[in-house]
Design an enzyme around this catalytic site. Structure first.
Site, PDB file in Angstrom:
ATOM      1  N   HIS A 163      -3.591  -4.934   0.620  1.00 58.96           N
ATOM      2  CA  HIS A 163      -2.979  -5.491   1.839  1.00 58.96           C
ATOM      3  C   HIS A 163      -3.045  -7.012   1.841  1.00 58.96           C
ATOM      4  CE1 HIS A 163      -2.498  -1.662   3.979  1.00 58.96           C
ATOM      5  NE2 HIS A 163      -3.577  -1.284   3.315  1.00 58.96           N
ATOM      6  N   CYS A 194       0.834  -1.203   0.000  1.00 58.15           N
ATOM      7  CA  CYS A 194       0.000   0.000   0.000  1.00 58.15           C
ATOM      8  C   CYS A 194       0.868   1.252   0.000  1.00 58.15           C
ATOM      9  CB  CYS A 194      -0.980  -0.050   1.165  1.00 58.15           C
ATOM     10  SG  CYS A 194      -2.477   0.866   0.792  1.00 58.15           S
ATOM     11  N   GLU A 233      -1.472  -8.936   3.595  1.00 52.94           N
ATOM     12  CA  GLU A 233      -1.278  -9.485   4.954  1.00 52.94           C
ATOM     13  C   GLU A 233      -2.589  -9.892   5.617  1.00 52.94           C
ATOM     14  OE1 GLU A 233      -0.825  -6.317   4.055  1.00 52.94           O
ATOM     15  OE2 GLU A 233      -1.266  -4.899   5.675  1.00 52.94           O
TER      16      GLU A 233
HETATM   17  N1  GLN Z   1      -1.928   6.751   2.714  1.00 53.60           N
HETATM   18  C1  GLN Z   1      -2.011   5.980   1.522  1.00 53.60           C
HETATM   19  C2  GLN Z   1      -3.338   6.121   0.810  1.00 53.60           C
HETATM   20  O1  GLN Z   1      -4.293   6.540   1.359  1.00 53.60           O
HETATM   21  C3  GLN Z   1      -1.708   4.532   1.789  1.00 53.60           C
HETATM   22  C4  GLN Z   1      -2.700   3.865   2.678  1.00 53.60           C
HETATM   23  C5  GLN Z   1      -2.217   2.569   3.257  1.00 53.60           C
HETATM   24  O2  GLN Z   1      -1.042   2.299   3.227  1.00 53.60           O
HETATM   25  N2  GLN Z   1      -3.105   1.787   3.786  1.00 53.60           N
HETATM   26  O3  GLN Z   1      -3.459   5.808  -0.315  1.00 53.60           O
END
Ligand code: GLN
Length: 557
Positions: free
Chosen positions: A506, A380, A508
């Site tokens: 994600h 992400c 994970e």
């Molecule tokens: N802050 C980033 C976004 O909003 C990444 C978010 C995250 O890593 N969950 O896109």
């Protein structure tokens, strides 16, 4: 339908969630279909906006619900797939009641905790009572018995037992039996008092799970049984595990917990088959090799902040018969140089995150991994950081940034979509939950996943800006997975690197023991290859947009 309510006594952090999850593992191993529910007494409507410093990670479900990390334990320890119906906070309960009141559903009656609040709670337990799907519902009540916020939940359980009959319900109380050094003794009083507190509310536990550093001897068991009105065999010792949380189901099984629970609930099931679980634990406990991995994030002192990531690394490493030495690095400490801290690691992982703090340090870490052929996994925000780094330092787009960190950046390689800009003011915000990704042919991603379409869980606002796609691709930056319509970049990789992979989602949240997530598995494999000196590098083929498969994995000289 059978119900197990898990309450906690004396103090928080006793591992109620893990205990509940472990019981789930055991019941599933006996062929039962198990589902979980977590009641959180705090007033936040969901944990989505809670600070990781205070609350650990936000665990995201398929349907996009942002939940308590205990739901992560439940999903990892069993086959259940949870939704927003499986997590209930006091905030949601009161929100429901107040909305009903405003709608006039209560027809002018006085609205009260009993019955209106407790009714909402009971309805939520009943929602899961679908015998065609489950045999047992395990409901964990967050917090500690005696907390003011928890009272409506406990009262609802008291009523619920009356309605479904005590033969269908177990109350399992997880409690602390501390060892007092000066007296050389385990003390039962805190447990007695917390059970007394439960009784005050009208609940009698049938099972006591005793968290302890020392073995419970016969006398202690007898005493607990006597004073808490629990049969002696229902006094279960849960000693601190030596190596890994995955031992907990095995130790509880050795204490006879699953047989006891089945007896109490009149469930006839065969003995559990724990062979695969046992083998997994063995691989975690005594791997034949080790690998050192850096995790570069913001909340390095809070172990729970990246819980699912650490667990996913464990799963993947166990799959390779390998242990992990984690090097937790605070991203801010990498703002002025990274070599000293990264030179001894075999892989760099950058987790998700929000806000500008530490971002430049993460960019430096990504640069180090790219330049030194160190395997890199960016999750992400980690992917976004890898992208910004490549744009700046390889493509010469000096001011490349995300509009999250510099909203007026002239080079927004990561930004909000045009449509999002419009809706943002109306409060629409994150892309949450499961979305499909199409994997691009002849990429490393295709090899790793062995599939062309995958679904993964998201929690983010910003996206890769496709305007930069061709320019970056020409230099070796490959978008290896996109949304089905091709407009959103979901996965990226570098053509000239053994394993530089970033995903906008994600992974994970979908890794389990004995079923590691492919991206973590590929990452650990790459780290091992690097560590054993067989690091592989992929030759660039500047003509083709993606990796030419026959040129893959040329041994590094
Ligand atoms: N802050 C980033 C976004 O909003 C990444 C978010 C995250 O890593 N969950 O896109």
């Amino acid at each position: 339908m059978k119900y197990i309510f898990v309450t906690g006594g004396v103090i928080s952090s006793l591992g109620k969630g893990l205990t509940a999850a472990s019981l789930g593992t055991l019941l599933e191993a006996r062929g039962l279909r198990v589902v979980f529910q977590k009641f959180d007494p705090y007033l936040n409507v969901d944990p989505g906006t809670m600070n990781p410093f205070q609350h650990g990670e936000v665990y995201v479900l398929n349907d996009g619900a942002e939940t308590d990390l205990d739901l992560g334990h439940y999903e990892r320890f069993t086959n259940c797939v949870l939704t927003r119906h499986n997590n209930l906070t006091s905030g949601q309960v009161y929100e429901t009641v107040i909305l009903k009141e405003r709608r006039g559903d209560y027809l002018g009656k006085t609205v009260q905790v009993i019955p209106h609040v407790t009714d909402v709670i009971k309805d939520r337990i009943r929602e899961l009572s679908d015998e065609s799907k489950y045999d047992v519902v395990i409901t964990e009540i967050g917090g500690t018995t005696g907390d003011i916020e928890g009272l409506p939940f406990l009262e609802a359980i008291r009523q619920f037992i009356l309605e479904v009959g005590p033969q269908n319900v177990i109350n399992m109380h997880v409690t602390l039996v501390p060892y007092i050094k000066a007296a050389h003794e385990l003390k039962t009083k805190p447990t007695q008092q917390s059970v007394a507190k439960l009784r005050e509310i009208g609940l009698q536990p049938q099972v006591l799970i005793c968290r302890t550093e020392r073995p419970l001897d016969r006398d202690v068991r007898r005493k607990l049984s006597m004073f808490c009105s629990v049969s002696e065999k229902a006094v279960i010792e849960e000693r601190d595990v030596e190596h890994t949380i995955y031992e907990v189901p095995l130790t509880l099984h050795a204490e006879g917990l699953d047989q006891l629970v089945c007896d109490l609930l009149h469930l006839e099931t065969p003995a559990p088959d724990l062979e695969d679980w046992r083998k997994f634990v063995e691989r975690v406990v005594s791997p034949s090799k080790r690998v050192k991995i850096a995790v570069v994030g913001k909340y390095m002192d809070v172990r729970d902040a990246y819980k699912s990531i650490y667990e996913s690394l464990t799963h993947a490493a166990a799959g390779e018969d390998c242990g992990i030495d984690l090097k937790l690095i605070d991203a801010e400490s990498l703002e002025h140089g990274v070599d000293a801290q990264l030179k001894d690691v075999a892989g760099v992982l950058i987790p998700g995150g929000f806000g500008p703090r530490g971002v430049e340090g993460k960019i430096n870490a990504a640069r180090y991994a790219r330049e030194h052929n160190v395997p890199f996994l960016g999750l992400c925000l980690g992917m976004q950081v890898g992208t910004i780094e490549f744009a700046r330092n390889v493509c010469g787009i000096k001011n490349a940034n995300s509009t999250e960190f510099d909203k007026d950046t002239p080079e927004p390689v990561i930004s909000l979509l045009e449509e999002q800009r419009g809706v943002r003011n109306k409060g629409a915000s994150m892309r949450l939950g499961t979305w499909p990704t199409n994997i691009v042919k002849n990429t490393l991603a295709e090899k790793i996943y062995g599939d062309t379409e995958v679904t993964e869980r998201h929690r983010h606002r910003y996206e890769f800006n496709m305007k930069y796609r061709d320019r970056m691709n020409a230099k070796g930056f490959v978008i290896s997975g996109t949304s089905p319509d091709g407009t959103l970049a979901e996965l990226i990789e570098l053509r000239d690197h053994p394993y530089f992979v970033g995903c906008q989602y994600h992974p994970e949240f979908q890794s389990k023991p004995n079923k590691p997530h492919p991206l973590f598995q590929g990452f650990i494999q790459a780290c091992l290859r690097r560590q054993t000196g067989h690091a592989t590098r992929v030759r660039v083929d500047r003509e083709s947009p993606h990796r030419a498969p026959e040129r893959e994995l040329v041994p590094q000289r």
